[in-house]
Motif scaffolding. Structure first.
Motif, PDB file in Angstrom:
ATOM      1  N   SER A 115     -14.186   4.417  -0.226  1.00 28.95           N
ATOM      2  CA  SER A 115     -13.376   3.160  -0.977  1.00 28.95           C
ATOM      3  C   SER A 115     -13.968   2.310  -1.931  1.00 28.95           C
ATOM      4  O   SER A 115     -15.498   2.122  -2.082  1.00 28.95           O
ATOM      5  CB  SER A 115     -13.267   2.203   0.419  1.00 28.95           C
ATOM      6  OG  SER A 115     -14.317   1.595   1.010  1.00 28.95           O
TER       7      SER A 115
ATOM      8  N   GLY B 284       0.619   5.510   0.709  1.00 27.92           N
ATOM      9  CA  GLY B 284      -0.279   6.425   1.254  1.00 27.92           C
ATOM     10  C   GLY B 284       0.266   7.751   1.737  1.00 27.92           C
ATOM     11  O   GLY B 284       1.514   7.733   1.719  1.00 27.92           O
ATOM     12  N   THR B 285      -0.447   8.968   1.547  1.00 29.46           N
ATOM     13  CA  THR B 285       0.063  10.039   1.944  1.00 29.46           C
ATOM     14  C   THR B 285      -0.882  11.024   2.687  1.00 29.46           C
ATOM     15  O   THR B 285      -2.038  10.508   2.731  1.00 29.46           O
ATOM     16  CB  THR B 285       0.772  10.915   0.763  1.00 29.46           C
ATOM     17  OG1 THR B 285       1.407  12.088   1.407  1.00 29.46           O
ATOM     18  CG2 THR B 285      -0.458  11.273   0.033  1.00 29.46           C
ATOM     19  N   THR B 286      -0.670  11.989   3.310  1.00 26.60           N
ATOM     20  CA  THR B 286      -1.539  13.159   3.898  1.00 26.60           C
ATOM     21  C   THR B 286      -1.193  14.559   3.311  1.00 26.60           C
ATOM     22  O   THR B 286      -0.156  14.974   3.247  1.00 26.60           O
ATOM     23  CB  THR B 286      -1.144  13.130   5.265  1.00 26.60           C
ATOM     24  OG1 THR B 286      -1.212  11.749   5.941  1.00 26.60           O
ATOM     25  CG2 THR B 286      -2.142  14.022   6.149  1.00 26.60           C
TER      26      THR B 286
ATOM     27  N   SER C 181      -3.710   0.517  -2.777  1.00 29.85           N
ATOM     28  CA  SER C 181      -3.309  -0.737  -2.159  1.00 29.85           C
ATOM     29  C   SER C 181      -3.150  -1.815  -3.334  1.00 29.85           C
ATOM     30  O   SER C 181      -4.065  -1.768  -4.495  1.00 29.85           O
ATOM     31  CB  SER C 181      -3.865  -1.404  -1.065  1.00 29.85           C
ATOM     32  OG  SER C 181      -5.258  -1.556  -1.259  1.00 29.85           O
TER      33      SER C 181
ATOM     34  N   SER D 119       0.800  -1.254  -0.003  1.00 33.78           N
ATOM     35  CA  SER D 119      -0.084  -0.019   0.023  1.00 33.78           C
ATOM     36  C   SER D 119       0.816   1.252   0.071  1.00 33.78           C
ATOM     37  O   SER D 119       1.796   1.366   0.598  1.00 33.78           O
ATOM     38  CB  SER D 119      -0.877   0.043   1.304  1.00 33.78           C
ATOM     39  OG  SER D 119      -0.062   0.066   2.296  1.00 33.78           O
TER      40      SER D 119
ATOM     41  N   SER E 288      -8.992   4.070  -1.539  1.00 34.48           N
ATOM     42  CA  SER E 288      -9.564   4.781  -0.206  1.00 34.48           C
ATOM     43  C   SER E 288      -9.069   6.237  -0.095  1.00 34.48           C
ATOM     44  O   SER E 288      -8.031   6.489  -0.356  1.00 34.48           O
ATOM     45  CB  SER E 288      -9.456   3.901   0.846  1.00 34.48           C
ATOM     46  OG  SER E 288      -8.095   4.087   1.296  1.00 34.48           O
ATOM     47  N   VAL E 289      -9.886   7.059   0.170  1.00 33.95           N
ATOM     48  CA  VAL E 289      -9.772   8.477   0.394  1.00 33.95           C
ATOM     49  C   VAL E 289     -10.616   8.642   1.577  1.00 33.95           C
ATOM     50  O   VAL E 289     -11.786   8.507   1.661  1.00 33.95           O
ATOM     51  CB  VAL E 289     -10.061   9.214  -0.518  1.00 33.95           C
ATOM     52  CG1 VAL E 289      -9.893  10.916  -0.187  1.00 33.95           C
ATOM     53  CG2 VAL E 289      -9.641   9.027  -1.941  1.00 33.95           C
TER      54      VAL E 289
ATOM     55  N   ARG F  36      -6.371  11.954   3.139  1.00 33.51           N
ATOM     56  CA  ARG F  36      -5.554  10.801   3.521  1.00 33.51           C
ATOM     57  C   ARG F  36      -5.761   9.938   2.205  1.00 33.51           C
ATOM     58  O   ARG F  36      -6.493   9.078   2.312  1.00 33.51           O
ATOM     59  CB  ARG F  36      -5.558  10.289   4.847  1.00 33.51           C
ATOM     60  CG  ARG F  36      -5.111  11.186   5.878  1.00 33.51           C
ATOM     61  CD  ARG F  36      -4.812  10.394   7.186  1.00 33.51           C
ATOM     62  NE  ARG F  36      -4.497  11.183   8.312  1.00 33.51           N
ATOM     63  CZ  ARG F  36      -5.139  11.968   8.956  1.00 33.51           C
ATOM     64  NH1 ARG F  36      -6.545  12.328   8.660  1.00 33.51           N
ATOM     65  NH2 ARG F  36      -4.583  12.827   9.973  1.00 33.51           N
ATOM     66  N   PRO F  37      -5.249   9.936   1.111  1.00 35.20           N
ATOM     67  CA  PRO F  37      -5.445   9.028  -0.212  1.00 35.20           C
ATOM     68  C   PRO F  37      -4.572   7.851   0.136  1.00 35.20           C
ATOM     69  O   PRO F  37      -3.401   7.845   0.597  1.00 35.20           O
ATOM     70  CB  PRO F  37      -4.958   9.794  -1.408  1.00 35.20           C
ATOM     71  CG  PRO F  37      -4.103  10.802  -0.908  1.00 35.20           C
ATOM     72  CD  PRO F  37      -4.601  11.023   0.558  1.00 35.20           C
ATOM     73  N   SER F  38      -5.097   6.776  -0.245  1.00 35.10           N
ATOM     74  CA  SER F  38      -3.880   5.485  -0.190  1.00 35.10           C
ATOM     75  C   SER F  38      -4.489   4.429  -1.199  1.00 35.10           C
ATOM     76  O   SER F  38      -5.772   4.438  -1.607  1.00 35.10           O
ATOM     77  CB  SER F  38      -4.069   4.819   1.037  1.00 35.10           C
ATOM     78  OG  SER F  38      -5.288   4.226   1.118  1.00 35.10           O
TER      79      SER F  38
END
Length: 928
Positions: free
Chosen positions: A687, A566-568, A596, A564, A656-657, A592-594
């Motif tokens: 998601s 992700g960042t902020t 995976s 996965s 997901s966000v 916070r998008p990610s």
């Protein structure tokens, strides 16, 4: 001069304070006074011999020892000399005697009395006597202490006797130093929770007191008690008992017909065993009854036991046991068992029925400080599925709507060391009261080792992809039982038990990528052991598949890979303007998008084809038809408790966000130096996933959820929805075609839900929960942690401690207060369903509960709800309560439903007189 009425001159006596040797003290005091007066210092009159008061010689004659006649040694008898020396006499004064009076200290030689006046005190060791007027009579061996009466202050400086921690405050007292007896006038004596007011009390000795024409009450206002029990004659043994003659109940000095020829009041600072008086009444289908009567056993300081029973004249009966145990800094808990044998109507009538129900509850919690490395806890609630629905005891009111019973008993221990091994044993139970299905694990074993970083340096922080590589080992074993209510606690419930073990080793790492992104990768190895597998066969004639259980050890292994990224992202919207103090300062948006990626291989080697039997005589075409129309592929592990290995390759991506919105506003408090921070959205999440290996319907529905707090966190709102991108065909089945390409919108709303709860109160910060005990009973029975479905009420123990009332923050004003204290709790739930074009509200309800304090003594409460879909009220409970100072009056009413009933209760709050009560009830009829 003004004298206070004798009926208003009383005092407070702690009886144990009189336990001392007053004769020795007063005798020493008289000796000291005589020395100071230089009179009669050499003559101490013998007991019973009076001194001639006509002799008044002030000359002290000193006799020289040389003038004394000599005694001849020959005249002395040798028997007068004892070889055993007598024990030396104890000193007369063990402590220094101090006495003082503001106005005067006077000794009357003629009357042989010592007078101390105005703030008089006598100190001797740990003993102190303080009074306005103290008189010591040496001829009669008495001490008389009283207050001072004046025209301004009335009766003041009443006597106070102190010895150690004991204090005696009589109106006046006469004490005989020789016989140790005393007469106490207009006394007030505290005995346990109650107080005895007597015009005359006779102290026989340190352990027995006799009273005449006394009053016993637990009222706080002793000047004008709202009730008391009049005692014509009584005997008190402090700390043990009060035995009386004829005793009658008076309410505001008005006699009632309630009189007893004698009575007994146990007095003890510790809990004691005793009889629990039952309540009585009548029920339509069971006749007259006695309910909640029994015996209380004070086994020790750490555990008690209450044995309660019910009996109905038609033959129904029930009993329950309740035990509470606790050891400070170690553990605490309670254990209860309830059993009811209910008979409806009479034998021979068409509506005659008989049922047996039971319930077992156990709650145990351990103090975390007692043993940090091991912990034991229990929360058990099991029994008959229909117990809470058919029980006639009002204590189960709050759990009437429960449809699930659950239990858990667990023990865990952590071993010290580098790997910190941890083991736990857990037994669980889940029971659906509607379907009567029961699922149990007896037991569940779990073990794990601490996380291991094989490539990390021994000193410093872990950096990079290699040093952050870690692995962990865990094992889980279960013995799972699925049974029904009818087979519970029978040997048949173990016939279909399943057991197995699951081993899991995750290998993970994480590191920063391009400074702003966080990347994690993991690979998981899973191995399952089972002791029972299956084998399938297909009968071509009957066209049925049969399954046969195979006992023996078997195992399968699976693995997968996932990663996965992700960042902020922070966004700030500033609304401040130069020179203006705007109310809205700024809004901060956190995203916070990610993304995976997951790979799950196909484990085809664990799959077989069912054997076709009775195939003789069939053509090849017929056998092919069987194979084409019937899926004969299966895995022997498909009925295992830890699932089965997958036979489909999966390669999917998840997206997901999550969002969070906060705002800074101007604080209404003018003294605040910083803006106030409020939350606009706690979370707003989206998601979905995409399966690269799928041949159709590769996108999964988009799931949305969110929540926030409104009105200064008094109202919580949670919502959710499911959005499907694919369309439906004419049979309402999903097809591999996007909904927008089928003439619809981008997404098709398939389900949605909205739940809100709102707590309002007239007082800032809310009102304390007066229904705390009832809600705790709800939770123990598996109910809600609020009173929206009503609260449990134990009318066998309606009286409560006064501790809650003593915790009032402020004393209510004697003037009228226009602000009536109230609190209100509202819960709203809405569910929408549209999976197959139903387009309907599946459930729509509003629940509410609240309490209103109409006056300082009157309060009413209600718990109810309304089903907006079916247009009807839900389970409703109305509560009315009146605080009668020393008494409590309660009326509870369930106006409709299968549990419709009402109960009226009035009784004394004090534990010592809690059996002095009246109760009238109309119980619900048994519903089968």
């Amino acid at each position: 001069m003004a004298f206070q009425k004798s009926s208003h001159t009383f005092t407070k006596i702690h009886l144990k304070a009189l336990h001392t040797n007053n004769f020795k003290i007063l005798f020493a005091l008289s000796f000291t006074v005589f020395i100071n007066m230089l009179s009669f210092a050499q003559d101490i009159p013998k007991s019973g011999i009076t001194i001639d008061r006509s002799v008044k010689d002030s000359i002290v004659v000193s006799t020289d020892s040389l003038l004394l006649p000599k005694v001849s040694e020959k005249a002395q008898d040798s028997t007068l000399k004892d070889s055993i020396k007598p024990k030396p006499k104890k000193e007369l004064l063990e402590h220094t005697v101090k006495y003082h009076a503001v106005d005067y200290t006077k000794f009357n030689q003629k009357e042989h009395k010592l007078y101390l006046y105005n703030e008089a005190t006598i100190d001797y060791g740990d003993m102190n006597i303080a009074a306005g007027n103290i008189t010591i009579d040496y001829t009669k061996n008495t001490v008389y202490a009283k207050g001072i009466t004046d025209t301004i202050g009335g009766y003041t400086q009443k006597p106070v006797f102190t010895q150690g921690s004991n204090v005696v405050e009589p109106d006046s007292i006469i004490f005989n130093t020789k016989t140790k007896k005393a007469l106490i006038f207009n006394s007030k004596t505290e005995q346990g929770d109650g107080t005895i007011i007597a015009s005359l009390t006779k102290k026989e000795n340190d352990s027995v007191y006799f009273l005449k024409n006394a009053k016993y009450t637990t009222a706080e206002d002793l000047e004008d008690p709202e009730y008391y029990i009049r005692l014509l004659k009584a005997k008190i043994v402090p700390g043990k008992k009060i035995v009386t003659g004829a005793a009658g109940l008076y309410i505001y000095d008005i006699p009632t017909p309630v009189w007893l020829p004698f009575s007994f009041f146990p007095q003890s600072e510790k809990q004691t065993s005793g009889i629990i008086i039952p309540s009585f009444g009548e029920q339509n289908n069971r006749g007259y009854f006695l309910q909640n009567g029994g015996y209380y056993l004070a086994i020790s300081d750490y555990v008690d036991l209450a044995l309660l029973g019910d009996y109905y004249t038609n033959g129904s009966y029930g009993f329950r046991t309740e035990s509470t145990y606790a050891k400070r800094y170690k553990f605490r808990g309670n254990l209860g068992f309830r059993y009811e044998n209910l008979i409806n109507s009479e034998r021979g009538f068409p509506d005659y029925s008989k049922s047996t129900i039971y319930n077992i509850r156990w709650s145990h919690s351990q103090d975390g400080k007692s043993n940090p490395n091991s912990r034991f806890s229990a929360s058990v609630n099991l029994g008959s599925s229909s117990y809470y629905q058919t029980s006639v005891n009002q204590i189960n009111t709050g759990a009437f709507l429960n449809n699930t019973l659950s239990s858990s008993v667990s023990y865990s221990k952590t071993f010290q060391g580098e790997l910190q091994p941890n083991i736990s044993l857990t037994a669980t139970h889940s029971q659906n009261t509607n379907t009567q299905q029961i699922n149990m694990t007896l037991p569940t074993f779990q073990g794990s080792l601490g996380r291991i970083y094989p490539f990390a340096s021994k000193a410093g922080t872990k950096k990079g992809i290699i040093q952050n590589v870690n692995l962990q080992y865990s094992v889980r074993g279960e013995n799972r039982i699925n049974t029904t209510d009818s087979l519970f606690f029978k040997k048949e419930m173990f016939d279909d038990a399943k057991a197995g073990f699951q081993h899991n080793i995750p290998l993970t790492t994480n590191f920063k990528l391009f400074k702003y992104f966080s990347l994690s990768a993991s690979s998981n190895f899973n191995e399952v052991w089972t002791f029972k597998t299956i084998e399938k066969s297909y009968d071509a004639v009957t066209k049925k598949t049969t399954t046969e259980d195979i006992n023996g050890f078997d195992a399968f292994r699976t693995y997968n890979f996932s990663t996965s990224l992700g960042t902020t992202i922070y966004g700030m919207f500033n609304f401040e303007k130069e020179g203006k103090d705007t109310e809205l300062k700024a809004i901060r948006h956190i995203v916070r998008p990610s993304i995976s990626y997951n790979i799950n291989p196909a484990f085809d080697k664990y799959y077989d084809t069912a054997e076709v039997v009775n195939a003789d005589g069939l053509t090849a075409a017929e056998i092919d038809a069987i194979y084409n129309n019937v899926n004969l592929e299966y895995t022997r592990f498909e009925q295992g408790i830890f699932g089965s290995p997958g036979n489909n390759f999966s390669s999917s991506m998840g997206i997901s966000v999550s969002n969070n919105l906060e705002a800074k506003v101007r604080d209404k408090d003018s003294t605040a130096t910083e803006p106030k921070k409020i939350t606009l959205l706690n979370n707003l999440n989206f998601s979905t996933s995409y399966n690269f290996a799928g041949d159709s319907l590769q996108w999964s529905p988009v799931r949305m959820s969110g929540g926030t707090q409104l009105f200064n966190n008094q109202m919580s709102v949670n919502f959710g929805a499911t959005l499907d991108p694919y369309a439906l065909d004419n049979n309402n089945t999903r097809i591999n075609k996007f909904n927008i390409d089928n003439g619809g919108s981008l997404f098709r709303l398939t389900s949605a839900n909205l739940t809100t709860s709102w707590s309002l109160s007239s007082r800032k910060g809310g009102d304390k929960d007066k229904n705390k005990k009832g809600i705790e009973e709800n939770l123990r029975s598996g109910g809600r942690d609020d009173d929206l479905f009503g609260i449990s009420e134990d009318f066998a123990n309606q009286q409560i401690d006064n501790e809650d009332e003593k915790e009032e923050e402020e004393k209510p004003s004697e003037y009228y207060n226009y602000s009536i204290p109230w609190n209100l709790r509202i819960a709203y739930a809405l569910n929408y369903s549209n999976n197959r074009r139903e387009n309907e509200i599946s459930s729509h309800s509003l629940m509410f509960s609240g309490d209103i304090k109409l006056s300082d003594k009157w309060s009413i409460g209600a718990s109810s709800g309304y089903d907006l879909k079916n247009a009807g009220f839900t389970y409703t409970q109305l509560r009315f309560e009146r605080d009668l100072m020393s008494w409590r009056m309660n009326f509870s009413w369930v106006p409709f439903s299968t549990r419709s009933s009402w109960n009226f209760f009035i009784g004394i709050k004090s534990n010592i007189l809690k059996d002095l009560k009246y109760e009238k009830r109309n119980q619900p009829d048994l519903q089968l």
